[in-house]
Design a protein around this motif. Sequence first.
Motif, PDB file in Angstrom:
ATOM      1  N   LEU A 215     -12.228  21.727 -76.052  1.00  0.00           N
ATOM      2  CA  LEU A 215     -13.240  20.860 -76.651  1.00  0.00           C
ATOM      3  C   LEU A 215     -13.852  19.995 -75.554  1.00  0.00           C
ATOM      4  N   GLY A 216     -15.171  19.836 -75.587  1.00  0.00           N
ATOM      5  CA  GLY A 216     -15.860  19.067 -74.561  1.00  0.00           C
ATOM      6  C   GLY A 216     -15.803  17.571 -74.807  1.00  0.00           C
ATOM      7  N   GLY A 217     -16.475  16.831 -73.925  1.00  0.00           N
ATOM      8  CA  GLY A 217     -16.532  15.380 -74.048  1.00  0.00           C
ATOM      9  C   GLY A 217     -15.311  14.672 -73.524  1.00  0.00           C
ATOM     10  N   ARG A 218     -14.564  15.307 -72.635  1.00  0.00           N
ATOM     11  CA  ARG A 218     -13.340  14.690 -72.111  1.00  0.00           C
ATOM     12  C   ARG A 218     -12.962  15.285 -70.757  1.00  0.00           C
ATOM     13  N   VAL A 219     -12.081  14.570 -70.070  1.00  0.00           N
ATOM     14  CA  VAL A 219     -11.567  15.016 -68.782  1.00  0.00           C
ATOM     15  C   VAL A 219     -10.198  15.652 -69.003  1.00  0.00           C
ATOM     16  N   TYR A 220      -9.968  16.780 -68.375  1.00  0.00           N
ATOM     17  CA  TYR A 220      -8.680  17.472 -68.479  1.00  0.00           C
ATOM     18  C   TYR A 220      -7.903  17.301 -67.181  1.00  0.00           C
ATOM     19  N   ASN A 221      -6.605  17.074 -67.331  1.00  0.00           N
ATOM     20  CA  ASN A 221      -5.722  16.838 -66.194  1.00  0.00           C
ATOM     21  C   ASN A 221      -4.501  17.743 -66.269  1.00  0.00           C
ATOM     22  N   GLN A 222      -3.794  17.801 -65.154  1.00  0.00           N
ATOM     23  CA  GLN A 222      -2.557  18.575 -65.052  1.00  0.00           C
ATOM     24  C   GLN A 222      -2.771  20.036 -65.437  1.00  0.00           C
ATOM     25  N   LEU A 223      -3.945  20.554 -65.114  1.00  0.00           N
ATOM     26  CA  LEU A 223      -4.196  21.976 -65.308  1.00  0.00           C
ATOM     27  C   LEU A 223      -3.622  22.745 -64.122  1.00  0.00           C
ATOM     28  N   SER A 224      -3.180  23.949 -64.389  1.00  0.00           N
ATOM     29  CA  SER A 224      -2.520  24.751 -63.363  1.00  0.00           C
ATOM     30  C   SER A 224      -3.230  26.084 -63.215  1.00  0.00           C
ATOM     31  N   TYR A 225      -3.578  26.427 -61.967  1.00  0.00           N
ATOM     32  CA  TYR A 225      -4.331  27.655 -61.719  1.00  0.00           C
ATOM     33  C   TYR A 225      -3.664  28.466 -60.605  1.00  0.00           C
ATOM     34  N   PRO A 226      -3.139  29.666 -60.946  1.00  0.00           N
ATOM     35  CA  PRO A 226      -2.625  30.537 -59.891  1.00  0.00           C
ATOM     36  C   PRO A 226      -3.743  30.938 -58.942  1.00  0.00           C
ATOM     37  N   THR A 227      -3.372  31.511 -57.809  1.00  0.00           N
ATOM     38  CA  THR A 227      -4.332  31.771 -56.743  1.00  0.00           C
ATOM     39  C   THR A 227      -5.517  32.612 -57.206  1.00  0.00           C
TER      40      THR A 227
END
Length: 1004
Positions: free
Chosen positions: A586-598
């Motif tokens: 959902l938009g309208g916000r900041v997302y944190n602690q996202l994890s992305y493999p290489t």
Amino acid sequence: MTQEMQFNRHQLGQLVGASKQDHYYELHYSTGEIARLYILADGIFRFFLDPSKEFNENHSSLVNLTYFNNHLFEKSRPRATSDSLIIQTGDYQLIFGQKPALMTIFDNHLHRPRMVQASSLELGKGQSYEFLKQNKNEFYFGGGLQNGAFSHKGRQIEIKADKITGKGGVISQVPFFWSNAGFGEFRNTEASGSYDFGKLNKDVTVISHEESIFDSFYLIGDTPDEILAKFYAITGRPIMPPKYALGLGHIGNYQSTMWAPSQAKVRNASLFEDGNYYVRTKNPGEASGKGSLNGEEEYQFSARATIDRYHKRNFPLSWMVANYQGQVDDGAFESFAQYAKEQGVEAGIWTSNIPSFAKGYSFIMSENSSPTALGRNQMVLKTLLNRKRGLILTNNGQSGSQKDSAIIFGDSGGNWENIATQVAGFIGAGLSGEPIVSSAVDGTNGGGNAQIAIRDFQWKAFTPLLFNMDDQGDFSKTPFAYNNKMTRINRAYLGLRQKLTPYLYSLIYQAQFGGPIMRALFLEFPHEQINYTDQVKHEFMLGDSLLVAPIINGREDGQGNSRKDNLYLPNHRMMWIDLFTGEKYLGGRVYNQLSYPTWHLPVFVKGGAIFDTGKRNFVFYPHGESSITFYDDNGNSDFIHNHTETKVTSKLEGSRLTIEIFPTKGEFTGMDSEGTTSLNILCDHYPDGLSVKINDQVIKMQEYGTVDTFAHAKEGFFYNTNYSWLDEFDQFQEKRQTALQIKLSSRSITDTKIEISLPNFDYGSQTLVHSITDSLLRSPKQPSVDLDQVTAHSLTVNWPKVTEEVQIEINGILHNGISGDSFTFHELTPNTRYIMRLRNVAGNKVSEWSEPFGAITKRAAIDYAIKNVKVNSNYQAAVSHPLSYLTDLKSSSEWQTQDEFDEAKPLTLTFAFNQVELLSRMVFTPHNIDHHNDPIEVGLEISLDGQTFQSYGEHFHWKADSKNKVIGLRNIKARAIRLTVYKSSGPLVAGKEVVFYRDKSYFD
């Protein structure tokens, strides 16, 4: 006005007279100046003041006014009041105050001014100043490719091309800016300038140039696209590059590069076809092979072999420059160009002269972006290519160069900061009328960090041009330079770029009319103030459908995946879909602690997006109402008169989805007028009641139950629960998206309208459900900021843990994805107050907010740095690395001596301040690439009067490495400091920066 200002320049006197001439209004001022006002078009005005009264139209070569007529000027109506001259033209009033002499552009339709001068122009010998009123919520953009910035409110930018490719450098000199108040200003000058957008005075914008002629165009537009389109009306529309330019490119040096035998364990060694490892060398005595175009020396080191290597590793190469800044043998180049053409590769030539000395090239790379040079190169290409579209690539730019060339450049590789710098710079270039800009993957020199190289390739797959620039440093820059895993990832992103080429090509066409390709978020979401600020300068929209948020640092989680915080997705009513996994946000916000493999770059599809992956194979992400027009041509011809446009719409209203594909308009040589059509519609559930109409006639569709039977069908549909349109990435994850796939047999695309209707459709409805406040969920007690961990760019928040997850609102922006009992916000603005609230989260339920709390970030270290430090040396500096770079407070510039260092003649650097300063420390930043020329033994002397110096301690011994060298100077007062270099790690002496910091009591 300061006394110095008064001595060097004067204010424009009161308006004392005006008259309407044949093509302009003539304005007379009491200080003797005469100005001309031109009304060129609706919302395009020119104010031309020449102190010499010559009004030479050729004083600058940046504009072309041959397309404008006198129609609106003749219709304009002047009238005089007791204190001003008012000229009515269309919806605008141009108001010239009498005393003081101020200009205002008033919009009758909006009932407000678009632009207001704050005080009269100030003019002097070789200088001119304009002062504009600045509103609180007014933001400014433009100024060319300003590395590291796209939004300039509260900043001062330089209008010049300094060839500094890192943060703070300016690649292109564009005296054009615009404001979200709805006006732009283009200064018709080739002189350097400085634009202060409220740094010295938050209520005033100061526009200055080192030229006494004041020749300015004022552009009024309701949207950024309108303002940019009017800028193009004056300076020229951006180029429409040939289609091959969007493919993978390679720039290398096959004339002077030498190779020496090496071993696999050496980091920068490359494996060649003979089974041996080699490294580049500058020592002929070490070399066992040398580069060449066709294998004249040894085939495996040739440009031809590089083409073979790309294709053997399944990286289709599209274009190539083989003579990096070097002259070529005509016969050898023609032979290479012929071979390249046979392999599907267009050959280009790098030259500073008119390239008539060799044949076979399709495009030109040049370091000269002057109108004269670009015009000559265009004429040569026009003759050579027989009316096919030419291409010119330059490593710098200026106003008007966008109509003839694209900007590409290299930088130092292996550097996280460069990714962040370039993202913001590319966005800013698009807002400056330079939409086609790119830089070499992993730079030109430096490098060696596989993680940085692969993250750089990933996000640049979403930029207008994608290329490598090789043979300028120790490390190879090809997309297969590292291990097999990295190669497979890069290959997947190249495959993705190929699928997005119809979308990207359509965006490049739209740029002709003012739409940037890489877009700041506010262009698509103008009503959110965050989108105008630095908080989102490290992400961009590619067109209106894709949001790209590059990985810009090396932070990792416990599994070694890239950690991504501070990722903002706009619009609280918008659904965003991870391009690779299909996960919805959902938009309208900041997302944190996202994890992305290489393998995984943060890329999000905006709900409603429509893509054509080629040959009418459409992909739909239904959400609300959306429309897109796909553009196509044969890649080489006159695109304005020979192209097609296909409009596709999607409308999800309640649970009914309607898709329309309209007949293709236009034609071009070589087009397929008939073709099949495929629709891949992302959905969450099986949609009942499919209806397909062809030219308003319902056709019967057969459903297929397996992938294989559907693959062999000519027409029908299939509900695929294991769908992936990015099959290049299936090797990295399990397929877990669902889609309704529809096939339609071959029909005339110019006479066929297709309408799809799905009455029972659902995609993302659960994602758009907002959180519910639960009174039983206890609100947080006593959250606080850890004052011991406050820095200039980060704040750490602690709270008593009640639920696994919390949300934190910081200065009105909601942050998601925060767990535990502590979280650190990064990438904050120094010396800024942050007000926060925190609430607990349990599923889709949230508690009431806590009481507000917060803190102020510390001042940035640069605030304590002494500015305008003058430096002298007893050694001459290299022309391209002047001594002034050592104290310009830009870590991207670099100083280097011209003559070799002699220990018998120590090098002295004498730094002079404007006054006696109370110091805290001195910091020396070594140069970037290697450490052959680092100072390794130095001495320091202090002076209170700038004349007499006293030694400060013993000699300092420094290691030749990348770490900053710090000398403590706490409580030392000085008017000047002398640094003496007694030993260097190489034949020269070099450095990026010497910064002197004041004591922190400076701001007390």
